[in-house]
Design a protein around this motif. Structure first.
Motif, PDB file in Angstrom:
ATOM      1  N   HIS A 104       0.837  -1.201   0.000  1.00 52.10           N
ATOM      2  CA  HIS A 104       0.000   0.000   0.000  1.00 52.10           C
ATOM      3  C   HIS A 104       0.873   1.252   0.000  1.00 52.10           C
ATOM      4  O   HIS A 104       1.803   1.382   0.796  1.00 52.10           O
ATOM      5  CB  HIS A 104      -0.908   0.003   1.235  1.00 52.10           C
ATOM      6  CG  HIS A 104      -1.779   1.216   1.316  1.00 52.10           C
ATOM      7  ND1 HIS A 104      -2.765   1.467   0.400  1.00 52.10           N
ATOM      8  CD2 HIS A 104      -1.785   2.257   2.200  1.00 52.10           C
ATOM      9  CE1 HIS A 104      -3.368   2.607   0.705  1.00 52.10           C
ATOM     10  NE2 HIS A 104      -2.786   3.106   1.786  1.00 52.10           N
ATOM     11  N   CYS A 105       0.583   2.151  -0.903  1.00 53.34           N
ATOM     12  CA  CYS A 105       1.370   3.382  -1.023  1.00 53.34           C
ATOM     13  C   CYS A 105       0.887   4.403  -0.002  1.00 53.34           C
ATOM     14  O   CYS A 105      -0.296   4.776   0.011  1.00 53.34           O
ATOM     15  CB  CYS A 105       1.250   3.940  -2.432  1.00 53.34           C
ATOM     16  SG  CYS A 105       2.242   5.425  -2.694  1.00 53.34           S
ATOM     17  N   PHE A 117      -4.694  -3.726  -9.144  1.00 51.93           N
ATOM     18  CA  PHE A 117      -5.129  -4.122  -7.811  1.00 51.93           C
ATOM     19  C   PHE A 117      -4.986  -2.972  -6.812  1.00 51.93           C
ATOM     20  O   PHE A 117      -5.696  -2.921  -5.817  1.00 51.93           O
ATOM     21  CB  PHE A 117      -4.344  -5.341  -7.324  1.00 51.93           C
ATOM     22  CG  PHE A 117      -4.767  -6.624  -7.988  1.00 51.93           C
ATOM     23  CD1 PHE A 117      -5.943  -7.254  -7.613  1.00 51.93           C
ATOM     24  CD2 PHE A 117      -4.007  -7.194  -8.994  1.00 51.93           C
ATOM     25  CE1 PHE A 117      -6.348  -8.431  -8.220  1.00 51.93           C
ATOM     26  CE2 PHE A 117      -4.401  -8.366  -9.612  1.00 51.93           C
ATOM     27  CZ  PHE A 117      -5.577  -8.989  -9.232  1.00 51.93           C
ATOM     28  N   ASP A 118      -4.087  -2.041  -7.087  1.00 49.27           N
ATOM     29  CA  ASP A 118      -3.950  -0.879  -6.223  1.00 49.27           C
ATOM     30  C   ASP A 118      -5.201  -0.012  -6.292  1.00 49.27           C
ATOM     31  O   ASP A 118      -5.521   0.700  -5.343  1.00 49.27           O
ATOM     32  CB  ASP A 118      -2.725  -0.064  -6.644  1.00 49.27           C
ATOM     33  CG  ASP A 118      -2.192   0.786  -5.509  1.00 49.27           C
ATOM     34  OD1 ASP A 118      -2.297   0.337  -4.354  1.00 49.27           O
ATOM     35  OD2 ASP A 118      -1.691   1.882  -5.765  1.00 49.27           O
ATOM     36  N   GLN A 119      -5.916  -0.095  -7.407  1.00 49.76           N
ATOM     37  CA  GLN A 119      -7.144   0.665  -7.561  1.00 49.76           C
ATOM     38  C   GLN A 119      -8.377  -0.139  -7.137  1.00 49.76           C
ATOM     39  O   GLN A 119      -9.356   0.427  -6.646  1.00 49.76           O
ATOM     40  CB  GLN A 119      -7.300   1.105  -9.020  1.00 49.76           C
ATOM     41  CG  GLN A 119      -6.149   1.975  -9.529  1.00 49.76           C
ATOM     42  CD  GLN A 119      -6.293   2.324 -10.987  1.00 49.76           C
ATOM     43  OE1 GLN A 119      -7.260   2.956 -11.391  1.00 49.76           O
ATOM     44  NE2 GLN A 119      -5.319   1.904 -11.802  1.00 49.76           N
ATOM     45  N   LEU A 120      -8.317  -1.467  -7.320  1.00 54.33           N
ATOM     46  CA  LEU A 120      -9.482  -2.301  -7.011  1.00 54.33           C
ATOM     47  C   LEU A 120      -9.636  -2.579  -5.525  1.00 54.33           C
ATOM     48  O   LEU A 120     -10.752  -2.652  -5.005  1.00 54.33           O
ATOM     49  CB  LEU A 120      -9.386  -3.628  -7.774  1.00 54.33           C
ATOM     50  CG  LEU A 120      -9.527  -3.558  -9.298  1.00 54.33           C
ATOM     51  CD1 LEU A 120      -9.349  -4.932  -9.907  1.00 54.33           C
ATOM     52  CD2 LEU A 120     -10.889  -2.980  -9.676  1.00 54.33           C
ATOM     53  N   ILE A 121      -8.527  -2.745  -4.816  1.00 56.21           N
ATOM     54  CA  ILE A 121      -8.590  -3.059  -3.379  1.00 56.21           C
ATOM     55  C   ILE A 121      -8.671  -1.747  -2.609  1.00 56.21           C
ATOM     56  O   ILE A 121      -7.713  -0.970  -2.583  1.00 56.21           O
ATOM     57  CB  ILE A 121      -7.369  -3.875  -2.939  1.00 56.21           C
ATOM     58  CG1 ILE A 121      -7.274  -5.174  -3.733  1.00 56.21           C
ATOM     59  CG2 ILE A 121      -7.444  -4.186  -1.447  1.00 56.21           C
ATOM     60  CD1 ILE A 121      -6.046  -5.999  -3.438  1.00 56.21           C
ATOM     61  N   ALA A 124      -6.707  -0.584   2.753  1.00 53.63           N
ATOM     62  CA  ALA A 124      -5.247  -0.546   2.869  1.00 53.63           C
ATOM     63  C   ALA A 124      -4.734  -1.723   3.690  1.00 53.63           C
ATOM     64  O   ALA A 124      -3.676  -2.288   3.386  1.00 53.63           O
ATOM     65  CB  ALA A 124      -4.810   0.770   3.497  1.00 53.63           C
ATOM     66  N   VAL A 125      -5.486  -2.108   4.720  1.00 53.35           N
ATOM     67  CA  VAL A 125      -5.069  -3.227   5.574  1.00 53.35           C
ATOM     68  C   VAL A 125      -5.061  -4.524   4.779  1.00 53.35           C
ATOM     69  O   VAL A 125      -4.119  -5.315   4.858  1.00 53.35           O
ATOM     70  CB  VAL A 125      -5.995  -3.352   6.797  1.00 53.35           C
ATOM     71  CG1 VAL A 125      -5.657  -4.593   7.606  1.00 53.35           C
ATOM     72  CG2 VAL A 125      -5.893  -2.103   7.675  1.00 53.35           C
TER      73      VAL A 125
END
Length: 239
Positions: A104-105, A117-121, A124-125
Motif C-alpha cells: 500500500h502506497c 489491484f492498487d485501484q481495485l482493493i 489498505a489493511v
C-alpha cells in the motif's frame, strides 16, 4: 559429454542459473538504478514499485515467478508431499501475487499509473496483508527449497563434495528464515522501531536483500555455476 546430447539437462542448468542470477542481481540493480536516475533510496524492495524503477522490480519478480512455475525438479517419491514441483509452484505463484498486488502506497503522490489491484482493493489493511503474506510465503518457500530439497541425496552415501554443498544450502536456508523472522518481528511486534530503522538506514531493504542473495547463491550452486561441463553436473546431481 557435450551439452547437445543433454538438451533437457542443459535447459534445467540454465533455468537454475537464471533464477539465481535474478535473485542475486535485483538488489544491486535497484541500488545502481537509484544512482542512475537520481532518486531517493526506498525503504524496501517492494516500495520500488512506486518509483521510476518499477519496471526493474516487476520484470525480476515476473521472471522468477514464471521460472519457478515452470521448474519441474525431480519426480515425486511414493507418497511424498514436499516435492520440487509443489514448493517451486507455491513460490512462483506467491511472487507473482506479490508483484501484482503492490504494498500500500502511503505517499502523497504515488508513481503513476497505479496498478490494477492498487485501484481495485479499497482496504489498505487488506492490500498490505495480501502483499506481505505473499512475500512471506515466497521467501519461506525459498528457504524450504534450500534446506529440505536441495540437500537431498539419491546416492547410498554422501560424498564429501555433496556434504559441503549441503552445508552451504542449509546456511542459505537459515539466512532466509532469519531475515523473514526479523522482518516479521520488526513489522508486527516493534513497528515503531521498524519505521525508525527504515528511515535511518533502510533496514527492510537490506534484510530482504540478504534473503535474496542467499536465495540466489543457493540456486547458482544448484546450477553448478562454477563448473561448465555437463558430466560434472550430472555426477553432482546424482549425489
Amino acid at each position: 559429454m557435450p551439452s547437445r546430447h543433454h538438451p533437457d539437462l542443459a535447459t534445467m542448468i540454465r533455468l537454475r542459473r537464471a533464477i539465481g542470477s535474478i535473485g542475486l542481481g535485483l538488489p544491486v540493480a535497484l541500488l545502481i538504478g537509484t544512482m542512475l536516475v537520481d532518486m531517493p533510496m526506498e525503504n524496501s524492495i517492494s516500495e520500488f514499485f512506486f518509483s521510476p524503477l518499477r519496471d526493474v522490480f516487476i520484470a525480476a519478480a515476473a521472471g522468477v515467478g514464471l521460472f519457478l512455475l515452470a521448474y519441474e525438479g525431480y519426480p515425486a517419491r511414493d507418497r511424498e508431499w514436499l516435492t520440487d514441483r509443489r514448493v517451486s509452484g507455491i513460490a512462483g505463484a506467491s511472487v507473482l501475487v506479490m508483484a501484482a498486488i503492490p504494498a500500500h502506497c502511503t505517499r502523497d503522490t504515488c508513481y503513476q499509473p497505479l496498478a490494477m489491484f492498487d485501484q481495485l482493493i479499497t482496504s489498505a489493511v487488506l492490500q498490505s496483508a495480501l502483499h506481505m503474506g505473499a512475500a512471506g510465503i515466497f521467501l519461506i518457500s525459498l528457504g524450504v527449497m534450500s534446506q529440505n530439497l536441495f540437500t537431498r541425496c539419491t546416492m547410498p552415501q554422501k560424498t564429501r563434495h555433496k556434504q559441503r554443498r549441503n552445508t552451504c544450502y542449509r546456511m542459505f536456508g537459515w539466512m532466509i528464515y532469519a531475515m523473514v523472522a526479523l522482518i516479521g518481528v520488526m513489522k508486527l511486534g516493534f513497528s515503531e522501531i521498524g519505521r525508525e530503522w527504515d528511515n535511518a538506514w533502510h533496514f527492510t531493504f537490506w534484510a530482504e536483500s540478504l534473503a535474496l542473495w542467499a536465495f540466489g547463491l543457493s540456486w547458482l550452486m544448484k546450477g553448478e555455476v562454477l563448473h561448465d561441463t555437463l558430466p560434472y553436473f550430472y555426477e553432482a546431481e546424482t549425489e
